[in-house]
Write a protein that holds these residues in place. Structure first.
Motif, short mmCIF file in Angstrom:
data_model
loop_
_atom_site.label_atom_id
_atom_site.label_comp_id
_atom_site.label_asym_id
_atom_site.label_seq_id
_atom_site.Cartn_x
_atom_site.Cartn_y
_atom_site.Cartn_z
N LEU A 282 0.83 -1.21 0.00
CA LEU A 282 0.00 0.00 0.00
C LEU A 282 0.86 1.26 0.00
CD1 LEU A 282 -2.84 -1.12 2.42
CD2 LEU A 282 -2.94 -0.94 -0.07
N SER B 72 0.77 4.03 -2.94
CA SER B 72 0.55 5.43 -2.61
C SER B 72 1.65 6.33 -3.15
CB SER B 72 0.47 5.60 -1.09
OG SER B 72 0.42 6.96 -0.75
N ARG C 68 2.24 6.51 -7.36
CA ARG C 68 0.94 6.61 -8.04
C ARG C 68 1.05 7.05 -9.50
NH1 ARG C 68 1.05 9.48 -3.65
NH2 ARG C 68 1.42 11.69 -3.75
N LEU D 274 -9.63 -1.35 0.08
CA LEU D 274 -8.54 -0.40 0.31
C LEU D 274 -7.87 0.04 -0.98
CD1 LEU D 274 -6.91 -1.96 3.49
CD2 LEU D 274 -8.68 -0.19 3.35
N ILE D 275 -7.95 -0.80 -2.03
CA ILE D 275 -7.40 -0.44 -3.33
C ILE D 275 -8.39 -0.83 -4.41
CG2 ILE D 275 -4.97 -0.66 -2.66
CD1 ILE D 275 -4.93 -3.38 -4.12
N LEU E 86 -5.12 3.57 -4.35
CA LEU E 86 -5.77 3.56 -3.05
C LEU E 86 -7.18 4.12 -3.22
CD1 LEU E 86 -3.01 5.02 -0.68
CD2 LEU E 86 -3.54 2.62 -1.11
N PRO F 217 -4.06 8.05 2.34
CA PRO F 217 -3.30 7.27 3.32
C PRO F 217 -3.64 7.63 4.77
CG PRO F 217 -1.87 7.96 1.54
CD PRO F 217 -3.20 8.66 1.33
N ILE G 48 -6.59 5.54 6.06
CA ILE G 48 -6.45 4.08 6.12
C ILE G 48 -5.66 3.76 7.38
CG2 ILE G 48 -5.52 2.00 5.03
CD1 ILE G 48 -5.84 3.43 2.32
#
Length: 150
Positions: A12, A16, A19, A51-52, A63, A67, A70
């Protein structure tokens, strides 16, 4: 040892911070230091948890939230399943003829539950953004000439 939680945090974080790139499971596997099939399993779990997301016909992931929105508890639950943090389990066959064996599970259960509750609260208090901030802080300390300020 189950590493899905730390792998999910790593994945993750990569999604992030990278991207602008369409990261494949192979790209992520190289960074994590594992095989792409393990990454695909973890990605499937975090994707199922919302979450994604990915786009049909395109590689790469995004995402679904910032961030900062989460929590590490969200990530933990995504890969470990269930609503509760369960770290400890009593061993399955204590001797019921023994006074310790007969009562050990009920004796340790409140201690286990307290530790698990504290961990759950701590994971809920930290976000993926905290991990990303720590990452940049560590990187600046180890190689300040190579890391851009956030």
């Amino acid at each position: 040892m189950d590493t899905r939680f730390s792998v999910a945090i790593h994945v993750l974080t990569m999604i992030s911070e990278e991207r602008d790139r369409d990261l494949s499971s192979q790209d992520l596997a190289v960074s994590v230091g594992t095989n792409a099939s393990h990454i695909r399993r973890v990605i499937g779990q975090v994707k199922a948890a919302g979450l994604i997301e990915s786009s049909r016909g395109r590689s790469g992931y995004r995402l679904t939230r910032l961030p900062s929105d989460i929590s590490l508890l969200d990530i933990y639950r995504a890969v470990q399943g269930g609503d509760r943090v369960l770290l400890f389990h009593a061993h399955p066959n204590p001797n019921e003829e023994c006074p310790v064996g007969r009562h050990i599970e009920s004796a340790v259960r409140p201690v286990f539950a307290d530790v698990e509750r504290q961990l759950e609260e701590s994971l809920a208090a930290h976000s993926l953004e905290d991990v990303i901030d720590n990452l940049y802080s560590q990187a600046r300390r180890s190689r300040p000439e190579r890391i851009n300020a956030r």
